[in-house]
Design a protein around this motif. Structure first.
Motif, PDB file in Angstrom:
ATOM      1  N   ASN A  77       0.869  -1.086   0.045  1.00 14.77           N
ATOM      2  CA  ASN A  77      -0.018   0.079  -0.031  1.00 14.77           C
ATOM      3  C   ASN A  77       0.785   1.262   0.087  1.00 14.77           C
ATOM      4  OD1 ASN A  77      -2.786   0.123  -0.225  1.00 14.77           O
ATOM      5  ND2 ASN A  77      -3.042  -1.000   1.704  1.00 14.77           N
ATOM      6  N   ALA A  78       2.074   1.370   0.840  1.00 21.85           N
ATOM      7  CA  ALA A  78       2.778   2.549   0.870  1.00 21.85           C
ATOM      8  C   ALA A  78       3.350   2.822  -0.356  1.00 21.85           C
ATOM      9  CB  ALA A  78       3.865   2.360   1.816  1.00 21.85           C
ATOM     10  N   ALA A  79       3.883   1.823  -1.225  1.00 21.93           N
ATOM     11  CA  ALA A  79       4.528   2.044  -2.502  1.00 21.93           C
ATOM     12  C   ALA A  79       3.279   2.581  -3.551  1.00 21.93           C
ATOM     13  CB  ALA A  79       4.877   0.915  -3.219  1.00 21.93           C
ATOM     14  N   GLY A  80       2.026   2.001  -3.360  1.00 22.90           N
ATOM     15  CA  GLY A  80       0.847   2.758  -4.187  1.00 22.90           C
ATOM     16  C   GLY A  80       0.407   3.974  -4.123  1.00 22.90           C
ATOM     17  N   TYR A  81       0.299   4.181  -2.854  1.00 24.56           N
ATOM     18  CA  TYR A  81       0.150   5.745  -2.303  1.00 24.56           C
ATOM     19  C   TYR A  81       0.991   6.806  -2.692  1.00 24.56           C
ATOM     20  CZ  TYR A  81      -4.404   4.664  -0.292  1.00 24.56           C
ATOM     21  OH  TYR A  81      -5.893   3.941  -0.108  1.00 24.56           O
ATOM     22  N   ALA A  82       2.318   6.081  -2.560  1.00 26.70           N
ATOM     23  CA  ALA A  82       3.367   7.095  -3.048  1.00 26.70           C
ATOM     24  C   ALA A  82       3.474   7.416  -4.491  1.00 26.70           C
ATOM     25  CB  ALA A  82       4.715   6.619  -2.554  1.00 26.70           C
ATOM     26  N   ALA A  83       3.302   6.295  -5.326  1.00 25.84           N
ATOM     27  CA  ALA A  83       3.218   6.376  -6.732  1.00 25.84           C
ATOM     28  C   ALA A  83       2.093   7.405  -7.030  1.00 25.84           C
ATOM     29  CB  ALA A  83       2.726   4.924  -7.393  1.00 25.84           C
ATOM     30  N   PRO A 128      -9.134  -7.274  -9.572  1.00 28.88           N
ATOM     31  CA  PRO A 128      -8.648  -6.194  -9.383  1.00 28.88           C
ATOM     32  C   PRO A 128      -9.564  -5.147  -8.508  1.00 28.88           C
ATOM     33  CG  PRO A 128      -9.824  -5.976 -11.240  1.00 28.88           C
ATOM     34  CD  PRO A 128      -9.854  -7.374 -10.996  1.00 28.88           C
ATOM     35  N   GLY A 129     -10.613  -5.584  -7.848  1.00 33.71           N
ATOM     36  CA  GLY A 129     -11.507  -4.953  -6.898  1.00 33.71           C
ATOM     37  C   GLY A 129     -10.937  -4.159  -5.756  1.00 33.71           C
ATOM     38  N   PHE A 130      -9.922  -4.607  -5.434  1.00 33.52           N
ATOM     39  CA  PHE A 130      -9.252  -3.781  -4.225  1.00 33.52           C
ATOM     40  C   PHE A 130      -7.918  -3.448  -4.326  1.00 33.52           C
ATOM     41  CE2 PHE A 130      -8.871  -8.357  -3.374  1.00 33.52           C
ATOM     42  CZ  PHE A 130      -7.537  -8.519  -2.803  1.00 33.52           C
ATOM     43  N   HIS A 131      -7.358  -2.943  -5.621  1.00 38.64           N
ATOM     44  CA  HIS A 131      -6.024  -2.481  -5.846  1.00 38.64           C
ATOM     45  C   HIS A 131      -6.312  -1.189  -5.050  1.00 38.64           C
ATOM     46  CE1 HIS A 131      -3.707  -5.119  -8.374  1.00 38.64           C
ATOM     47  NE2 HIS A 131      -4.736  -5.273  -9.105  1.00 38.64           N
ATOM     48  N   THR A 132      -4.937  -0.637  -4.484  1.00 38.72           N
ATOM     49  CA  THR A 132      -4.835   0.617  -4.154  1.00 38.72           C
ATOM     50  C   THR A 132      -5.242   1.671  -5.314  1.00 38.72           C
ATOM     51  OG1 THR A 132      -2.650  -0.166  -3.067  1.00 38.72           O
ATOM     52  CG2 THR A 132      -2.812   2.345  -3.373  1.00 38.72           C
ATOM     53  N   CYS A 133      -5.959   2.937  -4.930  1.00 40.12           N
ATOM     54  CA  CYS A 133      -5.982   3.373  -3.690  1.00 40.12           C
ATOM     55  C   CYS A 133      -7.838   3.315  -3.422  1.00 40.12           C
ATOM     56  CB  CYS A 133      -5.613   4.738  -3.853  1.00 40.12           C
ATOM     57  SG  CYS A 133      -3.690   5.010  -4.036  1.00 40.12           S
ATOM     58  N   GLY A 135      -9.030   1.782  -1.332  1.00 39.01           N
ATOM     59  CA  GLY A 135      -9.341   1.848   0.223  1.00 39.01           C
ATOM     60  C   GLY A 135      -9.746   3.219   0.869  1.00 39.01           C
ATOM     61  N   SER A 136      -9.189   4.259   0.065  1.00 38.22           N
ATOM     62  CA  SER A 136      -9.336   5.584   0.636  1.00 38.22           C
ATOM     63  C   SER A 136     -10.251   6.371  -0.283  1.00 38.22           C
ATOM     64  CB  SER A 136      -7.996   6.439   0.770  1.00 38.22           C
ATOM     65  OG  SER A 136      -7.400   6.262  -0.212  1.00 38.22           O
ATOM     66  N   GLY A 137     -11.034   5.647  -1.329  1.00 35.58           N
ATOM     67  CA  GLY A 137     -11.863   6.466  -2.094  1.00 35.58           C
ATOM     68  C   GLY A 137     -11.280   7.092  -3.469  1.00 35.58           C
ATOM     69  N   GLY A 138      -9.994   6.353  -3.596  1.00 37.31           N
ATOM     70  CA  GLY A 138      -9.241   7.093  -4.602  1.00 37.31           C
ATOM     71  C   GLY A 138      -9.309   6.216  -5.873  1.00 37.31           C
ATOM     72  N   GLU A 139      -8.554   6.380  -7.056  1.00 36.27           N
ATOM     73  CA  GLU A 139      -8.616   5.799  -8.248  1.00 36.27           C
ATOM     74  C   GLU A 139      -7.897   4.280  -8.161  1.00 36.27           C
ATOM     75  OE1 GLU A 139      -7.172   6.283 -12.988  1.00 36.27           O
ATOM     76  OE2 GLU A 139      -6.703   7.763 -11.414  1.00 36.27           O
ATOM     77  N   ARG A 140      -8.593   3.320  -8.842  1.00 35.91           N
ATOM     78  CA  ARG A 140      -8.202   1.885  -8.874  1.00 35.91           C
ATOM     79  C   ARG A 140      -6.947   1.892  -9.607  1.00 35.91           C
ATOM     80  NH1 ARG A 140     -12.472  -0.635  -9.982  1.00 35.91           N
ATOM     81  NH2 ARG A 140     -12.982  -1.374  -7.810  1.00 35.91           N
ATOM     82  N   GLN A 141      -5.817   1.615  -9.033  1.00 39.37           N
ATOM     83  CA  GLN A 141      -4.252   1.769  -9.611  1.00 39.37           C
ATOM     84  C   GLN A 141      -4.120   0.245 -10.147  1.00 39.37           C
ATOM     85  OE1 GLN A 141      -2.920   5.284  -6.774  1.00 39.37           O
ATOM     86  NE2 GLN A 141      -1.544   3.723  -7.264  1.00 39.37           N
ATOM     87  N   THR A 142      -4.708  -0.372 -11.193  1.00 39.93           N
ATOM     88  CA  THR A 142      -4.307  -1.338 -11.646  1.00 39.93           C
ATOM     89  C   THR A 142      -2.825  -1.538 -12.469  1.00 39.93           C
ATOM     90  OG1 THR A 142      -5.241  -1.024 -13.755  1.00 39.93           O
ATOM     91  CG2 THR A 142      -6.764  -1.908 -12.217  1.00 39.93           C
ATOM     92  N   ALA A 143      -2.382  -2.531 -12.923  1.00 38.22           N
ATOM     93  CA  ALA A 143      -1.482  -2.469 -13.546  1.00 38.22           C
ATOM     94  C   ALA A 143      -1.291  -1.733 -14.908  1.00 38.22           C
ATOM     95  CB  ALA A 143      -1.187  -3.947 -14.277  1.00 38.22           C
ATOM     96  N   GLU A 144      -2.470  -1.550 -15.720  1.00 41.02           N
ATOM     97  CA  GLU A 144      -2.755  -0.677 -16.640  1.00 41.02           C
ATOM     98  C   GLU A 144      -2.423   0.715 -16.410  1.00 41.02           C
ATOM     99  OE1 GLU A 144      -4.524  -3.227 -16.038  1.00 41.02           O
ATOM    100  OE2 GLU A 144      -4.061  -4.351 -17.554  1.00 41.02           O
TER     101      GLU A 144
END
Length: 431
Positions: A77-83, A128-133, A135-144
């Motif tokens: 999660n930390a990496a995803g939110y930093a990205a 892909p239903g629970f990819h970051t972000c 969990g905080s109401g953000g955009e779903r950050q899939t591999a794409e």
């Protein structure tokens, strides 16, 4: 200037450019564009002369990551939110690389012991239903999403060593990666029972990633008797999910009541009664002596320190986690709370190297002490604070109020869904 003079002038300039390109290759700096000083550093780095014609051959021959200005180690999660923060500041495209042992893009890890463990008919959570972000109401950050944003992703290849002087990383597969600024976001690993007492027997499970959860679900399809070791978050959430599978479930822990770190005895009693009403049994105040294997080598029973034995065919261990410092001991560890020591901007003692999330030992302003917090909320917030500190002039202290929560019995058909939240060290309970 005469034609001959112009000719020799152009030739001299070309030779100088070729010499500069060769020198930059020797230093390990990309020659296809000027490389600015890495943000967050106290000393500037030399830049190279941009020669686009060298780009492809150089990248293939020297380093295995094309994006070298910023590198994040860890795929949680930390990496995803930093990205996401890098993207928001326009500093991701062609500049950010994430290297991870995970096979997937960052996801909201709490789902693994909650919705992911539900039976198929209960509509379990799945990628892909629970990819970051999300969990905080953000955009779903899939591999794409990462590909579209120009973020380089290196999966299933954990970093095994670091050369601080050369600013390089080596991965398990042998890749050599270059970084300007480095963010360590390796999180934690699940604490395990010692192998000598059966902690690695077939049928013994730990949950930290999707592969772990998939393995557990597969075993539950044929499980009859389940033992859960640990009365904390993992134990409570796994046991609640097991009720949906109608498993004969027993929770074992050495404390006097559930979640002793946060629950009062009276509050714990209420939850224990609810679990018992759902068929879960408790064995409290004793520890595991060893796990026993049957003739097929698979776990078959749990031997306790009090001399009793509990038959089982599946064991889930949830006894805490350890910071995954891996090859980064030289960056500077905290010996009291564990993890990598950082300041209020998540800077380590090494200029240009940062640590965030579960692995970071940071100044907890509200209590005036060094802390390490293993929680998704801190992972999100520390990632955003660190990235902003690197990319902007932000200099204010990270001000965090510890926050903990859990949700159990959320599946369809459950007679009651339970949620709780705690704020601070001792906990303010909200229903």
């Amino acid at each position: 200037m005469s034609p001959a003079a112009r000719f020799w002038s152009r030739k001299a300039m070309a030779s100088a450019s070729s010499f500069a390109a060769a020198a930059s290759l020797k230093r390990g700096v990309s020659p296809w564009r000027p490389e600015p000083p890495a943000l967050g550093r106290t000393t500037p780095r030399r830049s190279s002369i941009g020669l686009g014609c060298f780009r492809r051959s150089y990248v293939a021959a020297a380093f295995d990551n094309e994006n070298r200005e910023f590198v994040i180690v860890g795929g949680g999660n930390a990496a995803g939110y930093a990205a996401r923060t890098f993207v928001e500041h326009g500093m991701a495209d062609g500049r950010l690389c994430i290297v991870s042992k995970e096979a997937h893009a960052p996801y909201e890890r709490p789902a693994l012991t909650k919705g992911y463990l539900f039976p198929l008919e209960k509509k379990p959570a799945r990628l892909p239903g629970f990819h970051t972000c999300v969990g905080s109401g953000g955009e779903r950050q899939t591999a794409e999403w990462y590909k579209e944003k120009g973020i380089e992703m290196l999966h299933e290849d954990p970093v095994t060593s670091i050369d601080i002087d050369k600013q390089t990383l080596t991965t398990d597969s042998g890749k050599l990666l270059k970084y300007g600024s480095l963010i360590i976001a390796t999180g934690c690993t699940a604490s395990r029972l010692p192998e000598k007492i059966g902690g690695s027997l077939p049928g013994v499970h730990y949950i930290r990633d999707v592969a772990d959860a998939n393995s557990l679900i597969s075993s539950w399809e044929k499980t009859k008797k389940l033992v859960v070791v640990g009365g904390g978050y993992i134990g409570m959430e796994v046991a609640a999910a097991a009720v949906a599978w109608k498993l004969n479930t027993t929770i074992i822990f050495p404390e006097n009541h559930l979640l002793q770190r946060l629950f009062t005895p009276s509050l714990a009693q209420r939850y224990e009664e609810f679990y018992k009403d759902n068929g879960v049994k408790f064995v409290k105040g004793t520890s595991i002596k060893h796990l026993e294997a049957g003739s097929d080598g698979h776990v078959c029973s749990v031997k306790l320190e009090d001399g009793s034995t509990i038959e089982t065919d599946t064991v889930v261990v949830g006894i805490g986690a350890k910071p995954a410092v891996g090859p980064f001991e030289r960056v500077g560890l905290n010996t009291s709370v564990g993890g990598i020591q950082v300041d209020s901007q998540f800077r380590t003692k090494i200029p240009g190297i940062f640590a965030i999330g579960d692995v970071a030992a940071f100044p907890l302003k509200i209590y005036d002490r060094i802390a390490r917090v293993e929680h998704v909320d801190h992972a999100r917030r520390s990632a955003q604070h660190c990235a902003k500190s690197i990319l902007t002039a932000q200099s204010h202290t990270y001000d965090y109020l510890p926050y903990f929560y859990s949700r159990v019995f959320e599946y369809e058909g459950s007679p009651r869904k339970l949620w709780w939240q705690f704020f601070g060290d001792n906990g303010i309970i909200c229903y």
